[in-house]
Enzyme design. Sequence first.
Site, short mmCIF file in Angstrom:
data_model
loop_
_atom_site.label_atom_id
_atom_site.label_comp_id
_atom_site.label_asym_id
_atom_site.label_seq_id
_atom_site.Cartn_x
_atom_site.Cartn_y
_atom_site.Cartn_z
N ASP A 124 3.98 40.65 20.01
CA ASP A 124 2.49 40.03 20.17
C ASP A 124 1.71 41.36 20.83
O ASP A 124 1.98 42.10 21.66
CB ASP A 124 2.46 39.03 21.17
CG ASP A 124 1.22 38.33 21.16
OD1 ASP A 124 0.13 38.63 20.44
OD2 ASP A 124 0.97 37.40 22.01
N ASP A 157 7.79 31.19 17.27
CA ASP A 157 8.05 31.47 18.56
C ASP A 157 7.56 30.35 19.55
O ASP A 157 6.45 29.89 19.34
CB ASP A 157 7.62 32.99 18.77
CG ASP A 157 6.32 32.79 19.29
OD1 ASP A 157 5.96 33.09 20.59
OD2 ASP A 157 5.41 32.79 18.63
N PHE A 176 -3.46 37.55 23.62
CA PHE A 176 -3.39 36.03 24.28
C PHE A 176 -3.35 36.16 25.90
O PHE A 176 -4.31 35.25 26.58
CB PHE A 176 -2.27 35.18 23.78
CG PHE A 176 -2.22 33.88 24.56
CD1 PHE A 176 -2.97 32.74 23.91
CD2 PHE A 176 -1.38 33.59 25.29
CE1 PHE A 176 -2.90 31.52 24.58
CE2 PHE A 176 -1.22 32.49 26.02
CZ PHE A 176 -2.02 31.14 25.69
#
Length: 375
Positions: free
Chosen positions: A92, A271, A96
Amino acid sequence: MTFELQHVDPYSSARAGRISTDHGAIETPIFMPVGTCGSVKGVHFSELREEIGAQIILGNTYHLYLRPGLEILRAAGGLHRFNTWDRPILTDSGGFQVFSLSSIRKLREEGCEFRSHIDGSKHIFTPENVVDTQRIIGADIMMAFDECPPGDSDYGYAKKSLGLTQRWLDRCVRRMEETSPLYGHSQSLFPIVQGCTYKDLRTDAAMHAADKGADGYAIGGLAVGEPTEVMYEMVEVVNGILPKDRPRYLMGVGTPQNILEAIERGVDMFDCVMPTRNGRNAHLFTYEGTMNMRNKKWENDFSPIDPTGCPLDRLHSKAYLHHLFKAQELLALQIASIHNLAFYLRLVGDARRHIISGDFTQWKSKIITQLGRRL
């Protein structure tokens, strides 16, 4: 990275495919255990391979950037060599995590300035240095840098945020073209489709991402508090636009029911921290429903944890696992985490087999209600 679409369910958009990377193949649909800091909490890699059957794991750019740091990762030869995981890794971008630090970050066109949650030191993530960081980590699949807006964002903020994410994506793509992998294996960049719960924004985001001709695409900003039916609607909107010959990754989702519903709508990759986090809190997933292993009802139940589950499930009894949790033994967390991850991998593996056999929708309809029962 290549993707072969092998089968499509005749009654839905469910797909079975195969992703090929330099670190091995991934059969889809697939669930990816989350290894935020380079490890899956409480689970050794030998267990991930043998007990769980993981084909790919995640790492997180934000956490790995802060600790152990890029100098260590580069000296080690990338994350694969540092942690000895020899199968594919996805990272990632850290977006986030950075944007969850709302009280200690500043957002602007250049990127996002933030303070480390570890020591308060100041850092900045830009589309360019996030690509560079993922090059150093060495992930097979890299995520574009995006803003993940709050799930309850109003339309004005969601539109402004999406514009920033799209401009950042353009910069990520340029940086990928300007740079090369560092460790002799290829790397792919997935755009992330944002747009909150607004159909026109999701449509615009999916079209902009699809124009990049990427090896695959991610759907972000869902499962953040919106009703599940709205999440499914947004998945349908996006998957109706994204190329059919590329894998689609729904980020951070979710429950077994969420996963089956998303598979039915054409998602290939998932995920979520739920299997390990819930496992550490004595919550087990099974095809018959969920079990809280701290409940007294399991105290004298000497039947296997799951007679159809992984080898550890067949070896240990419910009573033994109940005892371990009551005694606060660390082994309880390990057994429960392995069980839940193995169940999630089994679930997507069974979905794949039913897609190939042509009866996915019938199978899914039969089991989806019982998955949420409390035993």
